[in-house]
Design an enzyme around this catalytic site. Sequence first.
Site, short mmCIF file in Angstrom:
data_model
loop_
_atom_site.label_atom_id
_atom_site.label_comp_id
_atom_site.label_asym_id
_atom_site.label_seq_id
_atom_site.Cartn_x
_atom_site.Cartn_y
_atom_site.Cartn_z
N HIS A 46 -9.96 1.34 4.60
CA HIS A 46 -8.71 1.65 5.30
C HIS A 46 -8.96 2.73 6.35
O HIS A 46 -9.73 3.65 6.12
CB HIS A 46 -7.65 2.11 4.30
CG HIS A 46 -6.29 2.14 4.91
ND1 HIS A 46 -5.87 3.15 5.74
CD2 HIS A 46 -5.25 1.26 4.83
CE1 HIS A 46 -4.63 2.89 6.15
NE2 HIS A 46 -4.24 1.75 5.61
N ASN A 105 0.86 -1.19 0.00
CA ASN A 105 0.00 0.00 0.00
C ASN A 105 0.90 1.24 0.00
O ASN A 105 1.45 1.61 1.03
CB ASN A 105 -0.90 -0.03 1.25
CG ASN A 105 -1.75 1.22 1.37
OD1 ASN A 105 -1.84 2.01 0.43
ND2 ASN A 105 -2.37 1.41 2.52
N GLY A 158 1.67 2.54 11.12
CA GLY A 158 2.68 3.61 11.11
C GLY A 158 3.29 3.93 12.47
O GLY A 158 3.97 4.95 12.60
N GLU A 189 -6.09 -4.59 10.46
CA GLU A 189 -5.08 -3.58 10.73
C GLU A 189 -5.48 -2.79 11.97
O GLU A 189 -6.27 -1.83 11.87
CB GLU A 189 -4.98 -2.59 9.56
CG GLU A 189 -4.54 -3.20 8.26
CD GLU A 189 -3.90 -2.14 7.37
OE1 GLU A 189 -2.72 -2.28 7.05
OE2 GLU A 189 -4.59 -1.19 6.98
N GLU A 217 -7.32 5.18 7.23
CA GLU A 217 -7.04 6.56 6.79
C GLU A 217 -8.20 7.12 5.96
O GLU A 217 -8.41 8.33 5.94
CB GLU A 217 -5.70 6.60 6.03
CG GLU A 217 -4.53 6.50 7.02
CD GLU A 217 -3.25 5.87 6.46
OE1 GLU A 217 -3.12 5.74 5.24
OE2 GLU A 217 -2.40 5.49 7.29
N SER A 261 2.58 -1.61 10.53
CA SER A 261 4.01 -1.58 10.89
C SER A 261 4.76 -2.88 10.60
O SER A 261 5.72 -3.21 11.29
CB SER A 261 4.18 -1.22 12.37
OG SER A 261 3.72 0.09 12.61
N LYS A 300 0.06 4.25 -0.43
CA LYS A 300 -0.61 5.46 0.07
C LYS A 300 -0.36 6.63 -0.90
O LYS A 300 -0.28 6.41 -2.10
CB LYS A 300 -0.15 5.78 1.49
CG LYS A 300 -0.25 4.55 2.41
CD LYS A 300 -0.11 4.86 3.85
CE LYS A 300 -0.26 3.56 4.63
NZ LYS A 300 -0.42 3.73 6.06
#
Length: 249
Positions: A99, A11, A174, A168, A101, A210, A13
């Site tokens: 996701h 991914n 992250g 996730e 985000e 991560s 991003k």
Amino acid sequence: MTNNNIYFVANWKMFGDVKSVNSLNRVIKLTKSKKYKNIKIIYCPPYTLLDRLVGKTKNYNIDIGGQDCHFDMNSGAFTGSISSTQIKKLGCKFVILGHSEKRNEGDTNFIINKKIKSALNSKLNVIFCIGETKQEKKRNKTFEVLKKQIFECLKNIKIKNNLLIAYEPVWSIGTGNVLYHDDLRIVVNKLKNIVKKKYNKHIKILYGGSVNTKNISELKKVNNIDGFLIGNASRNVNKFIDIIKKSSN
Ligand code: PGA
């Protein structure tokens, strides 16, 4: 990890430009080796690179996916959006939906449900992301949250082999914090059971958050996960290849 096909989803991003395309050369080489015939690599670059990555990988065992799509599969007056049909017509096979985000930008379970329907109608495979926040974990709400995400986002959807779940934990993305060993095994097992019970379907579960070259050796010991969704480490081809190689040892 399971003995089935192992998924490695990159991914990217909102990173990468045309120069990033060449970084796939080494990954393409890797996929030609018999040793890695059981791995499934999926690149999800920003929309601006989808076309180039499809062209680059079309003769190889690598698939390309979008990172989101609009809930309307048809063309329409939706400035800034891209439809599942457009993604499919480029030659992509996958799309990431749900996701955290995108949830942060306003995607609710209701909207994600509509996006998943759109993607499946366009014959895209869906990488459906779920995960609990740090606060939810602290309050022991993990399974309540995950169940709600699954039931609401998959409402009135017939699951076939065209949907994978990426677990996730939001607190893991992250941050360098990862769920390991039995803690991860238990969550994955429960998720598989929830889906089996409700939809009578065996679902593949990827882990994301991560994942890196250091923790992959521990993560791969979790014997019920079917692969990984990798953000940061997937943008560095050396690290991405290292993760794949260490997973396959
Ligand atoms: P990360 O991202 O590997 O950088 O934590 C994972 C993701 O957001 O999919």
